[in-house]
Design a protein around this motif. Structure first.
Motif, PDB file in Angstrom:
ATOM      1  N   GLU A  60      12.107  11.749  46.195  1.00  0.00           N
ATOM      2  CA  GLU A  60      11.480  13.047  45.920  1.00  0.00           C
ATOM      3  C   GLU A  60      11.608  13.968  47.123  1.00  0.00           C
ATOM      4  O   GLU A  60      11.561  13.518  48.281  1.00  0.00           O
ATOM      5  N   GLY A  61      11.712  15.267  46.834  1.00  0.00           N
ATOM      6  CA  GLY A  61      11.928  16.250  47.879  1.00  0.00           C
ATOM      7  C   GLY A  61      10.836  16.293  48.922  1.00  0.00           C
ATOM      8  O   GLY A  61      11.108  16.392  50.122  1.00  0.00           O
ATOM      9  N   SER A  62       9.578  16.208  48.486  1.00  0.00           N
ATOM     10  CA  SER A  62       8.495  16.316  49.470  1.00  0.00           C
ATOM     11  C   SER A  62       8.456  15.085  50.372  1.00  0.00           C
ATOM     12  O   SER A  62       8.122  15.178  51.550  1.00  0.00           O
ATOM     13  N   HIS A  63       8.828  13.931  49.820  1.00  0.00           N
ATOM     14  CA  HIS A  63       8.867  12.720  50.649  1.00  0.00           C
ATOM     15  C   HIS A  63       9.983  12.841  51.694  1.00  0.00           C
ATOM     16  O   HIS A  63       9.797  12.495  52.867  1.00  0.00           O
ATOM     17  N   ARG A 109      27.016   6.282  48.921  1.00  0.00           N
ATOM     18  CA  ARG A 109      26.802   7.654  48.457  1.00  0.00           C
ATOM     19  C   ARG A 109      25.511   8.123  49.112  1.00  0.00           C
ATOM     20  O   ARG A 109      24.618   7.309  49.380  1.00  0.00           O
ATOM     21  N   HIS A 110      25.389   9.442  49.382  1.00  0.00           N
ATOM     22  CA  HIS A 110      24.155   9.941  49.977  1.00  0.00           C
ATOM     23  C   HIS A 110      23.168  10.287  48.875  1.00  0.00           C
ATOM     24  O   HIS A 110      23.508  10.974  47.925  1.00  0.00           O
ATOM     25  N   ILE A 111      21.950   9.782  49.041  1.00  0.00           N
ATOM     26  CA  ILE A 111      20.932   9.947  48.005  1.00  0.00           C
ATOM     27  C   ILE A 111      20.156  11.239  48.213  1.00  0.00           C
ATOM     28  O   ILE A 111      20.154  11.822  49.313  1.00  0.00           O
ATOM     29  N   GLY A 112      19.501  11.697  47.143  1.00  0.00           N
ATOM     30  CA  GLY A 112      18.710  12.920  47.224  1.00  0.00           C
ATOM     31  C   GLY A 112      17.678  12.959  46.117  1.00  0.00           C
ATOM     32  O   GLY A 112      17.579  12.027  45.301  1.00  0.00           O
TER      33      GLY A 112
END
Lengths: 163, 135
Positions: A9-12, A102-105
């Motif tokens: 998650e973005g906030s994490h 792979r880079h995670i997001g």
């Protein structure tokens, strides 16, 4: 640590980046990230370690119905077993290795499968007998694709490391 | 900006100061984000009286994370393919850390770096490697 569901998650990611003092905008600003080569917010290279947050049984997190070994009124909340060595809760971290497929997001939902690795012993000058143990963690995404392979080595020391 | 193979030479170095006077609050932030709440990192009373250390100390993974910032600032976003370290000495509140990447090899579109982080006394606290794709 084995994890059945690790939603990225973005906030994490933003909080994790702050905690390693990394102010790269790619870790929190989607508009900026769109202008970069990855084209979207990605996680810093060591972010997978925070999968601990999603392990319900992670032993280094206090739980409501269990004694916690950190201090409250007293220096520890539980009696420690004798001979459990220095370093506190889980020994010390000796090595950590990541391979990125792979880079995670944000939006990825990972699983983490843990496989035991080698164990070995060594005599340490500053801490007595050292017992090393290795774990391999395979992080897969929502499509079952391997995204990160992690190899950690922990060490239990006979006594606290001399300073 | 990503690196270009033609601009890289074996022995090239890149250095960043990771932190000056590491604060306990930074360690608390790392505990909170990573989920590693081992009291040896945040609980001075436990760490002194039970674990037997002179004070709380940083998570190895905090040092690896901060060192990773140096690596990604050097090689560019999303370029890293491998990153591994050994934790060779503990990091304490008040430490000042500098990290250096040194080019060991450039071949087949991959740069291999050795990575080292030292404290204010010149003691190596982290030693490792990183690989990254280059143009």
């Amino acid at each position: 640590m084995a994890v059945n569901k690790f939603p990225v998650e973005g906030s994490h990611i933003m909080m994790f980046a702050r905690s390693i003092a990394d102010d790269n905008q790619i870790y929190y600003d989607a508009d900026y990230a769109a202008t970069t080569e990855p084209g979207k917010v990605i996680a810093p290279p060591t972010f997978a370690q925070s999968s601990a947050q999603f392990d319900p049984d992670y032993f280094l997190r206090p739980k409501l119905d269990e004694d916690w070994f950190g201090s409250g009124k007293e220096a520890t909340g539980i009696k420690r077993e004798s001979g459990s060595g220095g370093g506190g809760g889980g020994g010390l971290h000796a090595e950590q290795h990541f391979e990125y497929h792979r880079h995670i997001g944000p939006g990825d939902v990972l699983t983490a499968e843990v496989k035991p690795g080698k164990t070995w012993e060594k005599e340490g000058k500053r801490s007595g007998k050292l017992v090393f143990s290795e774990t391999i963690t395979e992080y897969r995404d929502q499509n079952g694709e391997l995204v990160i392979t992690a190899r950690g080595v922990g060490v239990r020391t006979e006594r606290p490391v001399d300073q | 900006m990503a690196l270009a193979a033609k601009d890289l030479n074996v022995g090239d170095t890149y250095t960043e100061c990771l932190v000056e006077d590491l604060k306990r609050t930074q360690i608390v932030m790392y505990a909170g984000s990573s989920g590693d709440y081992n009291p040896v990192h945040t609980d001075e009373k436990f760490t002194k009286e039970i674990a037997g250390y002179p004070s709380v100390f940083a998570h190895g993974m905090l040092t690896m994370g901060m060192t990773g910032r140096m690596v990604t600032n050097y090689v560019g976003d999303g370029r890293i393919t491998k990153y591994g370290v050994r934790f060779t000495s503990q990091v304490w509140p008040g430490d000042t850390l500098n990290a250096t990447a040194t080019v060991d090899d450039v071949s087949d579109g991959i740069v291999t770096l050795s990575v080292e982080t030292t404290n204010q006394d010149g003691v190596v606290v982290l030693s490792g490697y990183a690989n990254a794709r280059v143009d």
